[in-house]
Design a protein around this motif. Structure first.
Motif, PDB file in Angstrom:
ATOM      1  N   VAL A   1      43.356  -2.555 -86.323  1.00 24.92           N
ATOM      2  CA  VAL A   1      44.707  -2.225 -86.612  1.00 24.92           C
ATOM      3  C   VAL A   1      45.740  -1.899 -85.795  1.00 24.92           C
ATOM      4  CG1 VAL A   1      45.751  -0.351 -88.080  1.00 24.92           C
ATOM      5  CG2 VAL A   1      43.429  -0.977 -88.628  1.00 24.92           C
ATOM      6  N   ASP A   2      45.454  -1.317 -84.666  1.00 25.57           N
ATOM      7  CA  ASP A   2      46.539  -1.115 -83.829  1.00 25.57           C
ATOM      8  C   ASP A   2      46.630  -2.228 -82.753  1.00 25.57           C
ATOM      9  OD1 ASP A   2      46.531   1.250 -84.860  1.00 25.57           O
ATOM     10  OD2 ASP A   2      45.678   2.207 -83.176  1.00 25.57           O
ATOM     11  N   LYS A   3      45.608  -2.970 -82.191  1.00 26.96           N
ATOM     12  CA  LYS A   3      45.985  -4.106 -81.110  1.00 26.96           C
ATOM     13  C   LYS A   3      45.966  -5.464 -82.016  1.00 26.96           C
ATOM     14  CE  LYS A   3      43.386  -1.764 -77.467  1.00 26.96           C
ATOM     15  NZ  LYS A   3      42.627  -2.021 -76.204  1.00 26.96           N
ATOM     16  N   LEU A   4      45.415  -5.806 -83.041  1.00 29.49           N
ATOM     17  CA  LEU A   4      45.212  -6.939 -83.743  1.00 29.49           C
ATOM     18  C   LEU A   4      46.401  -7.098 -84.894  1.00 29.49           C
ATOM     19  CD1 LEU A   4      41.551  -7.898 -83.263  1.00 29.49           C
ATOM     20  CD2 LEU A   4      43.417  -8.098 -81.744  1.00 29.49           C
ATOM     21  N   GLY A   5      46.672  -5.927 -85.248  1.00 30.78           N
ATOM     22  CA  GLY A   5      47.913  -5.823 -86.318  1.00 30.78           C
ATOM     23  C   GLY A   5      47.286  -6.135 -87.723  1.00 30.78           C
ATOM     24  N   ILE A   6      46.025  -5.934 -87.933  1.00 25.78           N
ATOM     25  CA  ILE A   6      45.306  -6.154 -89.240  1.00 25.78           C
ATOM     26  C   ILE A   6      45.898  -4.804 -90.110  1.00 25.78           C
ATOM     27  CG2 ILE A   6      43.252  -6.083 -90.547  1.00 25.78           C
ATOM     28  CD1 ILE A   6      43.751  -8.829 -88.696  1.00 25.78           C
ATOM     29  N   ASP A   7      46.318  -5.141 -91.089  1.00 25.89           N
ATOM     30  CA  ASP A   7      47.047  -4.095 -92.100  1.00 25.89           C
ATOM     31  C   ASP A   7      45.481  -3.476 -92.780  1.00 25.89           C
ATOM     32  OD1 ASP A   7      47.678  -3.198 -95.221  1.00 25.89           O
ATOM     33  OD2 ASP A   7      49.478  -3.467 -93.938  1.00 25.89           O
ATOM     34  N   GLU A   8      45.818  -1.772 -92.553  1.00 24.82           N
ATOM     35  CA  GLU A   8      44.656  -1.012 -93.303  1.00 24.82           C
ATOM     36  C   GLU A   8      44.387  -1.284 -94.469  1.00 24.82           C
ATOM     37  OE1 GLU A   8      43.846   2.878 -91.985  1.00 24.82           O
ATOM     38  OE2 GLU A   8      45.742   3.042 -90.671  1.00 24.82           O
ATOM     39  N   HIS A   9      45.319  -1.605 -95.320  1.00 23.77           N
ATOM     40  CA  HIS A   9      44.859  -2.164 -96.915  1.00 23.77           C
ATOM     41  C   HIS A   9      43.953  -3.280 -96.967  1.00 23.77           C
ATOM     42  CE1 HIS A   9      46.939   0.867 -99.088  1.00 23.77           C
ATOM     43  NE2 HIS A   9      48.001   1.099 -97.984  1.00 23.77           N
TER      44      HIS A   9
END
Length: 656
Positions: free
Chosen positions: A253-261
């Motif tokens: 989530v934080d480093k690779l930008g994957i959306d939490e949803h």
């Protein structure tokens, strides 16, 4: 224009809303492709009616998410203007203005991609929801849809997960705490970050006071209320490699930008570097390393220095009780385990393993003579004579280390540490040599990886690839290998650190448990104990101590080394022992440690020593019965043993 707007609304009113997006289980896989965790494998959700939800929970949600919910028609233009003004003033996106209806439309029918087409669809679905359902119905759907973290979807599941009670019984304090979580479960969950959770709870209570929902006295009482949280359920939070699994979420989530949803509902597959055999060995070694009633904590991280792959991670002794991952805690002094950075700097400055300093109580002046530093050795034990670098490193002589840092300069040591990946704050003072500035086990393992990898550093990697539900690659790791020291310097330092596990070394007591070449360094402070070590295939940092810095006893300090030894041998039990690869530019010669010269035939304590080529001694010792410089004496140093070979090393190791 008005007719166009009316026509558009009538058109939308006549259209059916699409079927709600169907969520899919995402998976986390180990290095062999086996599933080690699932995200939202069947939602933890039970829908309830609005009247079954505590009024406090409803008010807290409206206060922080959409205080004008009952006044707008799905779009809060006043709120948009206010948010835009705040963002312009701060020159950044400090505040959003999505209404509950917009959020519901997004969660039910759309992905979270940031495109104009998605925004237009969101606006259309928002208008349709407002025309098709009453405000109470929309609010009910929202309260049952929103994600509260830890597998809990909807307010009812959240109330049970966090407080073990139905949503109807939530207090003001509990409601304000829960209402703050959906904005970012990782940041605002009290299980993950209590300070951030309490700060957001206070913000919500303040808004509720501003809106006239509660009084200031009620808000203050709620904020000061001591909340009792339920242990997290075993289904998602315990079991195998829990600290590593949490770390994967953070990286994704934080480093690779994957959306939490997308992570929780999008059916993605995250391929990780976790080695299940090594992880099991790590968990067993930590569990066996302490008496059952001990409150002492531990952290272990193991990395393959050749790839940067994180193979195992243990962030504490009891995840169910405390989810804090001590692998990343930059609060612990490394003590003498920091000394290899000092000695690498010394080797690069031209010193050799034979460089002598006197081991005795010494006062060092610095800062142009304005300050004095008087270190001491452990238990005030000193050699009382000149000792060389190998003996100093093996016995962890503090006086020698400070002499060394004063000779090469603390600034250069900091530069060395930074080059190898240590980014924690450090000051250029003599005590730096003794590891007085806190670092994390993660940093130490990463930096030592360069010693094990012939001077090349690779940033640690936990995720190798992420695929969406259709197999499309969302992320593919591309590790980069950076030379940070000469291979010859890395090998000489490794040779020196092998002595730590030999007689006279601070880790000699566990040498019998490790059936392969190993190098490393121990470190002990008043409240911390470390062993950071490596083989050619695996570098491991082990820390033991107390979370609040409580003083540790000698017995407690001695627990780090056995954990390291047990883990290393078990993790590599199927890997044949390997010698550290010998690079070009390294030579070994027999020396007389007392004089620092080439050993003659009659030297009583001759030692085979390793050097960067060109720095080895050339003068023959003549202090015993040999005649200095004689051809006969020189011949007693066989040429085949002046130059290093892996075979001679193997024979020496095999013969003990």
């Amino acid at each position: 224009m008005l007719l166009l707007l009316i026509g558009s609304l009538l058109y939308l009113r006549a259209q059916s809303l699409p079927a709600a997006a169907v969520s899919q289980t995402s998976q986390m896989l180990d290095i062999h492709g086996n599933v080690i965790d699932t995200f939202h494998a069947g939602e933890n959700r039970r829908s309830i009616k609005l009247k079954e939800i505590s009024p406090y929970a409803v008010q807290a949600t409206l206060a922080i998410e959409d205080r004008r919910f009952y006044d707008h028609l799905g779009f809060d233009f006043k709120g948009m203007a206010r948010a835009m003004l705040i963002n312009v003033q701060n020159l950044s996106k400090k505040q959003g203005a999505s209404t509950l209806t917009q959020q519901l439309a997004r969660n039910l029918y759309l992905t979270h991609e940031r495109t104009w087409s998605r925004k237009l669809k969101e606006a259309a679905y928002t208008a349709q929801l407002e025309m098709s359902y009453s405000k109470d119905e929309i609010l009910t759907m929202y309260m049952n849809q929103i994600y509260y973290g830890h597998g809990a979807y909807g307010i009812e599941a959240a109330a049970v997960t966090y407080f073990g009670k139905p949503a109807s019984q939530l207090t003001l304090a509990e409601s304000a705490m829960l209402a703050g979580v959906p904005k970012g479960p990782k940041y605002y969950s009290p299980y993950m970050n209590m300070k951030s959770a309490k700060d957001r709870q206070l913000t919500i209570l303040d808004v509720m006071v501003e809106e006239g929902m509660i009084t200031r006295a009620e808000a203050d009482k709620a904020y000061n209320e001591m909340l009792s949280f339920q242990p997290l359920s075993a289904g998602n939070q315990e079991g195998f490699a829990p600290y590593f699994r949490d770390y994967i979420r953070t990286v994704a989530v934080d480093k690779l930008g994957i959306d939490e949803h997308l992570l929780n509902e999008g059916g993605i597959r995250i391929h990780t570097t976790l080695d299940p055999h090594a992880q099991k060995a790590a968990e067993e070694a930590v569990a066996a390393g302490f008496p059952a009633d001990s409150e002492q904590q531990a952290a272990l991280i193991a990395i393959d220095p050749r790839t940067g792959y994180i193979k195992a991670m243990v962030g504490g002794r009891d995840y169910k009780t405390n989810q804090y991952n001590r692998v990343f805690a930059k609060t612990r002094q490394p003590g003498s385990s920091f000394k290899p950075f000092v000695y690498l700097t010394a080797l690069e400055s031209g010193m050799t393993p034979l460089h002598m300093f006197r081991s005795e109580p010494t006062a060092f002046t610095y800062d142009e003579g304005r300050q004095t530093y008087e270190p001491s050795n452990h238990n005030d034990k000193y050699a009382g004579e000149d000792i060389d670098m190998r003996r100093a490193l093996a016995s962890s002589d503090n006086i020698y280390a400070v002499h060394t840092i004063m000779a090469v300069g603390p600034d250069k040591v900091i530069e060395t540490a930074r080059r190898l990946g240590i980014d924690s704050p450090m000051d250029p003072v003599p005590s730096l040599a003794l590891g007085t500035f806190p670092v994390s086990p993660f940093e130490m393992a990463s930096a030592f990886g360069a010693f094990a990898n012939s001077g090349k550093h690779i940033e640690p990697i936990a995720i190798t690839r992420i695929e969406d539900k259709n197999g499309r690659i969302l992320y593919d790791a591309a590790p980069e290998e950076t030379p940070v020291m000469e291979p010859a310097h890395a090998y000489v330092l490794t040779s020196l650190m092998e002595s730590v596990f030999k007689p006279g070394g601070t880790a000699a007591r566990v040498s019998a448990a490790i059936k392969r070449p190993v190098a490393g360094k121990t470190g002990t402070t008043a409240s911390d104990a470390w062993l950071v070590g490596y083989t050619p295939e695996l570098v491991t940092a082990v820390w033991v101590g107390y979370d609040k810095g409580r003083t540790i006893t000698t017995a407690e300090a001695h627990r780090a080394a056995p954990i390291f030894a047990a883990f290393t041998e078990k993790a590599l039990e199927t890997v044949p022992p390997k010698m550290f690869p010998v690079p070009e530019g390294v030579v070994t010669v027999y020396v007389d440690p007392s004089t620092g010269k080439l050993a003659g035939e009659s030297c009583p304590d001759k030692r085979l020593e390793t050097f960067v080529a060109g720095t080895e001694p050339t003068e023959l010792c003549g202090e015993h019965t040999d005649e200095a410089g004689s051809e006969e004496s020189a011949a007693e140093v066989p040429a085949k043993e002046k130059h290093h070979s892996w075979w001679s090393d193997l024979k020496r190791w095999w013969n003990g």
